[in-house]
Design an enzyme around this catalytic site. Structure first.
Site, PDB file in Angstrom:
ATOM      1  N   HIS A 150      11.199 -84.106  64.704  1.00 31.02           N
ATOM      2  CA  HIS A 150      11.179 -85.375  64.760  1.00 31.02           C
ATOM      3  C   HIS A 150      11.629 -86.179  65.811  1.00 31.02           C
ATOM      4  O   HIS A 150      13.118 -86.259  65.716  1.00 31.02           O
ATOM      5  CB  HIS A 150      11.752 -85.898  63.463  1.00 31.02           C
ATOM      6  CG  HIS A 150      11.156 -85.624  62.122  1.00 31.02           C
ATOM      7  ND1 HIS A 150       9.925 -86.351  61.637  1.00 31.02           N
ATOM      8  CD2 HIS A 150      11.141 -84.294  61.173  1.00 31.02           C
ATOM      9  CE1 HIS A 150       9.555 -85.826  60.486  1.00 31.02           C
ATOM     10  NE2 HIS A 150      10.132 -84.684  60.276  1.00 31.02           N
ATOM     11  N   GLU A 207      11.529 -89.132  66.575  1.00 28.23           N
ATOM     12  CA  GLU A 207      11.947 -90.508  66.256  1.00 28.23           C
ATOM     13  C   GLU A 207      13.340 -90.882  65.566  1.00 28.23           C
ATOM     14  O   GLU A 207      13.910 -91.976  65.954  1.00 28.23           O
ATOM     15  CB  GLU A 207      11.043 -91.026  65.302  1.00 28.23           C
ATOM     16  CG  GLU A 207      10.987 -90.510  63.948  1.00 28.23           C
ATOM     17  CD  GLU A 207      10.311 -89.454  63.432  1.00 28.23           C
ATOM     18  OE1 GLU A 207       9.994 -89.056  62.325  1.00 28.23           O
ATOM     19  OE2 GLU A 207       9.933 -88.668  64.551  1.00 28.23           O
ATOM     20  N   GLY A 238      20.135-117.169  56.357  1.00 30.03           N
ATOM     21  CA  GLY A 238      19.775-115.809  56.906  1.00 30.03           C
ATOM     22  C   GLY A 238      19.099-115.496  58.105  1.00 30.03           C
ATOM     23  O   GLY A 238      18.728-116.305  58.691  1.00 30.03           O
ATOM     24  N   CYS A 253       5.562 -83.121  63.011  1.00 29.37           N
ATOM     25  CA  CYS A 253       5.655 -82.507  61.835  1.00 29.37           C
ATOM     26  C   CYS A 253       4.395 -82.407  61.028  1.00 29.37           C
ATOM     27  O   CYS A 253       3.597 -81.611  61.401  1.00 29.37           O
ATOM     28  CB  CYS A 253       6.901 -83.072  61.099  1.00 29.37           C
ATOM     29  SG  CYS A 253       7.769 -81.958  59.742  1.00 29.37           S
TER      30      CYS A 253
END
Length: 525
Positions: free
Chosen positions: A181, A183, A237, A86
């Site tokens: 894009h 990705e 976590g 891009c």
């Protein structure tokens, strides 16, 4: 370790796109190490990094505007393949002598690209075949400007109806540009395109795997700390849990984990952490029951930010007290991950946008004498989860919905009281239990319950009751930057509501939050 997993590497230069971190995650998924730097990196830094290929990200600015970002000239002199995405394609075209113009038609969203010339980048990639026999690709566009004239030595390899140079390449120099894009998942063959660039064009090997990352991390921990003692604040976590498992595998009993039970955790969470890490995995773990301290510290505080600060400061105090009791501790371990440390440190001019400037050490004393160990510092969250699985941590624990650092401190609105936390814990446990039972838990991105400090009239049997209200919250999102409220079935919500009101004395009403982000945030505080 015979092979250095960092030897094969891709450099990604960030021009400010919201998708830039996604490029890096995709390259890592392919099995190749990469780093994300600001666009105005110096020639010396690129030489030192010595990449096998360079990717130029998208960005929000216009190449046609004075002062807009440019790739360092050395990018095109380094002798390695370059892929511009891009804005990255536009600055490549502009810097190498082509032309970029503002387009009379802005392309945002789905587009179909026609491949008009074979190239190593788009080889054997297609979503459909056009009437003329050309390969068609379903892609995601997000641009206003477009390349109007490609530089000398380049050829156009793909086009759309409104974008005559949707992809280009220079065969001799192995420079590639795509206006879409690859990705994002909306570009259906995007992962194949990136794989062909990284593996076939840049000639990288797949060295970046979960097993290799673990082996490398263990070696580096051993080399850094030797036989010295390490302290880790274990929260239960994902990040701190995987850090604990890596350190335990590397240094065994020289690791001491400190688990602070602040009274703001989920139902039975403290016991589960002790059982898993202490009893099951055999870690050396100290449990500090600090519920009373935290609740005392939070008395009278209603403002969410003041609550967060009070909880954070009290945690540091408790942790410091416990750490000072441990003799010969030389190192502090933290679960810092790569998105925490991506910042403008690589910015030579100071003009580059900061993606995120953050460090997990926040709140620790500046004169702290302990060295710092951060074994996850290079990893994205999805990579942390993968190596957690490899280390034997349970899937349900690694893929649990996000839980805020201050815990129930920001899910009880206003002042925190033990009564409120106890009611909320039980209501939230019912909600989550029913989500699992209905096979809905992994279909929503985050779900939780909020305690509202307001009373509502209800009827139980023949008696009037006047009790508390809770709100259920469930959202669907890709990046947590924006989110839609989850359209859970009415029957399901009815069942959860009935269970909470019937099973928990003290709650008389359940509501469901149907606010999106924006305008609302996901958490209430």
């Amino acid at each position: 370790m015979t092979t250095n997993i960092h030897d094969q590497r891709i450099l990604i230069l960030d021009f400010g796109s919201q998708y830039t971190q996604l490029i890096a995650r995709r390259v890592r998924e392919i099995g190749v190490y990469c780093e994300l730097w600001a666009w105005d990196v110096t020639e010396e830094q690129i030489r030192e990094f010595n990449p096998q290929g360079i990717i130029l990200s998208g960005g929000p600015e216009s190449v046609t505007e004075e002062g807009s970002p440019r790739a360092p000239d050395y990018v095109f002199e380094a002798g390695v393949p370059v892929l511009g995405v891009c804005y990255g394609m536009q600055t490549m075209a502009h810097q190498l002598g082509g032309g970029v113009l503002g387009s009379d038609k802005r392309e945002f969203g789905y587009a179909q690209v026609e491949v008009i010339k074979p190239s190593p980048l788009l080889d054997k990639i297609e979503d459909a075949i056009g009437d003329n026999g050309a390969a068609l690709l379903d892609v995601w566009m997000s641009h206003g400007d477009k390349v109007a004239a490609i530089p000398e030595g380049f050829e156009t390899i793909a086009q759309t109806a409104s974008c005559p140079h949707a992809a280009m390449y220079n065969e001799e120099k192995q420079f590639y540009g795509v206006q879409f894009h690859p990705e994002v998942t909306h570009t259906r063959q995007g992962m194949r395109l990136l794989t062909q660039f990284v593996m076939d064009i840049c000639k990288c090997e797949k060295l970046w795997t979960a097993g290799a990352i673990i082996e490398d991390a263990i070696e580096r921990i051993k080399e850094k700390v030797g036989d010295e003692r390490v302290i880790l604040g274990l929260s239960g976590g994902v990040d701190s849990s995987v850090t604990a498992m890596l350190l335990h595998r590397a240094i065994g009993k020289n690791l001491t984990c400190v688990f602070v039970d602040n009274g703001l955790l989920r139902l039975n969470e403290a016991d589960q952490v002790m059982e898993m890490f202490g009893d099951h995995f055999g870690l050396n773990i100290i449990r500090v029951d600090a519920e009373g301290r935290f609740l005392d510290r939070l008395k009278g505080i209603e403002d969410p930010e003041l609550k967060r600060k009070a909880i954070g400061n009290e945690f540091v105090r408790v942790f410091d007290e416990e750490a000072s009791k441990l003799e010969n501790a030389k190192w502090l371990a933290q679960g810092t991950i790569y998105p925490d440390v991506i910042e403008s440190a690589g910015s030579a001019t100071g003009k580059a946008h900061v993606i995120k400037s953050h460090h997990n050490v926040g709140g620790l004393p500046e004169d702290m004498e302990l060295g710092l160990v951060e074994p996850l510092r290079e990893l994205f969250k999805d990579e942390v989860r993968k190596i957690g699985l490899e280390l034997g941590l349970p899937y349900d624990m690694l893929y649990r919905h996000p839980f805020p650092g201050p815990g129930l401190g920001v899910r009880v609105l206003g002042e925190i009281k033990k009564e409120y936390c106890d009611l909320l814990r039980r209501a939230d446990a019912i909600f989550i239990e029913e989500l699992y039972a209905a096979d809905l838990y992994q279909k929503v991105s985050q779900a939780f319950t909020v305690f509202l400090p307001v009373r509502s009239v209800g009827v139980m049997g023949d008696a009037r009751k006047y009790d508390w209200v809770v709100s259920l919250r469930a959202v669907e999102t890709i990046d947590f930057m924006t989110a839609h409220w989850a359209h859970l079935p009415y029957d399901f919500l009815g069942k959860v509501s009935n269970r909470i009101i019937n099973e928990i004395d003290g709650i008389s009403r359940v509501v469901y939050d149907i606010s999106g982000k924006p305008p609302a945030t996901i958490e209430w505080e």
